[in-house]
Design an enzyme around this catalytic site. Sequence first.
Site, PDB file in Angstrom:
ATOM      1  N   HIS A 195       5.088   1.056  12.057  1.00 35.59           N
ATOM      2  CA  HIS A 195       4.361   1.711  13.145  1.00 35.59           C
ATOM      3  C   HIS A 195       4.345   0.732  14.307  1.00 35.59           C
ATOM      4  O   HIS A 195       4.278  -0.485  14.108  1.00 35.59           O
ATOM      5  CB  HIS A 195       2.943   2.063  12.687  1.00 35.59           C
ATOM      6  N   GLY A 210       0.818  -1.203   0.000  1.00 34.25           N
ATOM      7  CA  GLY A 210       0.000   0.000   0.000  1.00 34.25           C
ATOM      8  C   GLY A 210       0.848   1.246   0.000  1.00 34.25           C
ATOM      9  O   GLY A 210       1.938   1.273  -0.580  1.00 34.25           O
ATOM     10  N   SER A 251      -5.085 -10.307  -4.482  1.00 33.67           N
ATOM     11  CA  SER A 251      -4.796  -8.883  -4.286  1.00 33.67           C
ATOM     12  C   SER A 251      -4.511  -8.214  -5.629  1.00 33.67           C
ATOM     13  O   SER A 251      -3.711  -8.707  -6.434  1.00 33.67           O
ATOM     14  CB  SER A 251      -3.580  -8.713  -3.371  1.00 33.67           C
ATOM     15  N   GLN A 281       2.751   2.840   2.304  1.00 38.57           N
ATOM     16  CA  GLN A 281       4.117   2.687   2.790  1.00 38.57           C
ATOM     17  C   GLN A 281       4.837   1.528   2.104  1.00 38.57           C
ATOM     18  O   GLN A 281       5.990   1.654   1.701  1.00 38.57           O
ATOM     19  CB  GLN A 281       4.105   2.454   4.305  1.00 38.57           C
ATOM     20  N   GLU A 330      -2.532  12.275  16.012  1.00 39.74           N
ATOM     21  CA  GLU A 330      -3.638  12.069  15.076  1.00 39.74           C
ATOM     22  C   GLU A 330      -4.975  12.475  15.684  1.00 39.74           C
ATOM     23  O   GLU A 330      -5.806  13.126  15.031  1.00 39.74           O
ATOM     24  CB  GLU A 330      -3.699  10.590  14.680  1.00 39.74           C
ATOM     25  N   ASP A 363      -2.882  -1.744  10.793  1.00 36.99           N
ATOM     26  CA  ASP A 363      -2.764  -2.234  12.168  1.00 36.99           C
ATOM     27  C   ASP A 363      -3.769  -3.332  12.480  1.00 36.99           C
ATOM     28  O   ASP A 363      -3.429  -4.346  13.098  1.00 36.99           O
ATOM     29  CB  ASP A 363      -2.987  -1.083  13.163  1.00 36.99           C
ATOM     30  N   VAL A 371      -5.239  -5.616  10.857  1.00 37.90           N
ATOM     31  CA  VAL A 371      -5.136  -6.960  10.262  1.00 37.90           C
ATOM     32  C   VAL A 371      -3.816  -7.642  10.616  1.00 37.90           C
ATOM     33  O   VAL A 371      -3.634  -8.823  10.316  1.00 37.90           O
ATOM     34  CB  VAL A 371      -5.297  -6.913   8.722  1.00 37.90           C
ATOM     35  N   GLY A 379       3.682   7.453   2.019  1.00 31.96           N
ATOM     36  CA  GLY A 379       4.514   6.679   1.113  1.00 31.96           C
ATOM     37  C   GLY A 379       4.740   7.331  -0.237  1.00 31.96           C
ATOM     38  O   GLY A 379       5.861   7.314  -0.774  1.00 31.96           O
TER      39      GLY A 379
END
Length: 314
Positions: free
Chosen positions: A87, A5, A30, A7, A175, A62, A64, A113
């Site tokens: 992260h 994705g 995918s 990043q 955030e 995060d 998944v 990204g």
Amino acid sequence: MIGYGSQGHAHALNLHDSGIKVMVGLYEGSASRQVARDAGLAVGSVAEVAKEAEIMMVAIPDHVQKDVYRDEIEPNLGPGKALMFAHGFTIHYQFVVPPPTVDVLMIAPKAPGHRMREHFVEQGIGVPCLLAVHQDATGNAKNIGLAYASGIGCARAGVLETTFKDETESDLFGEQSVLCGGVTALINLAFETLVERGYPPEIAYFECLHELKMIVDLIQQGGFNYMRYSVSDTAEYGDLTRGTRVVDDHVRENMNRVLDDIQSGAFAKEWMAECDEGRHNFLRLRQEARTSRIHEVGRGLREMMPWMNPREIE
């Protein structure tokens, strides 16, 4: 590279351009599989990558990571391997607990990204990143992290050492209190205040949302002082005398409560439970926000400014 994705694609392509052998792990079906292949990268399942790679970067969302780690990474995670994250969320809150025989570290570039990739390709520079070592099984984890940071271009800008705890908690707080939650709530409340007091919605949109980018650009370039130097004396005086009337000690108390939920793990548990239970509340809140009055007004105004390359999410 686990994921391709925002990043994941930037990390993978920058490493590939730096001469590193990269294999991207993606689930069957995918759409990113062909995209990665077209970019010249090897592609396999997550389990295949976990088995083959000595160093793995987990760059998937995060919520998944826990299941993907349990089902596909952990069974193939041999001793001496390095497991990296962009992260610290799942490691810090122990949704993922790697065995003590592997290195666990984080490289977190401080940019989206696509921006990281643009800087690397178009300007030959990187963006700053954070480095944290959670577990040093081999005694070489920090050096692996620095080498990885060099490969994706971040070492050209700067590498700041931190901890998983500090990165995770400060990232979530930023955030929620400012970057996403705080600023959108402040903009929307200011917009609604003007409209409710009889001002045209279009004027309210320009004054409370559209011009924010100009101010943020000035702050990013030279801090609060440069912003205040750049605006009128009237605007600066209003800033210095009225800003703390809007964002007062009551807001500070709310910020501390938000931080308490982050530090205690209450927010993390709430979010993961929301995802496990179908994300119904999250999806309802998302839809309400996407159909708010400020969004509808903004959509019409953005159509008048094609040079902005406006993007609409339905």
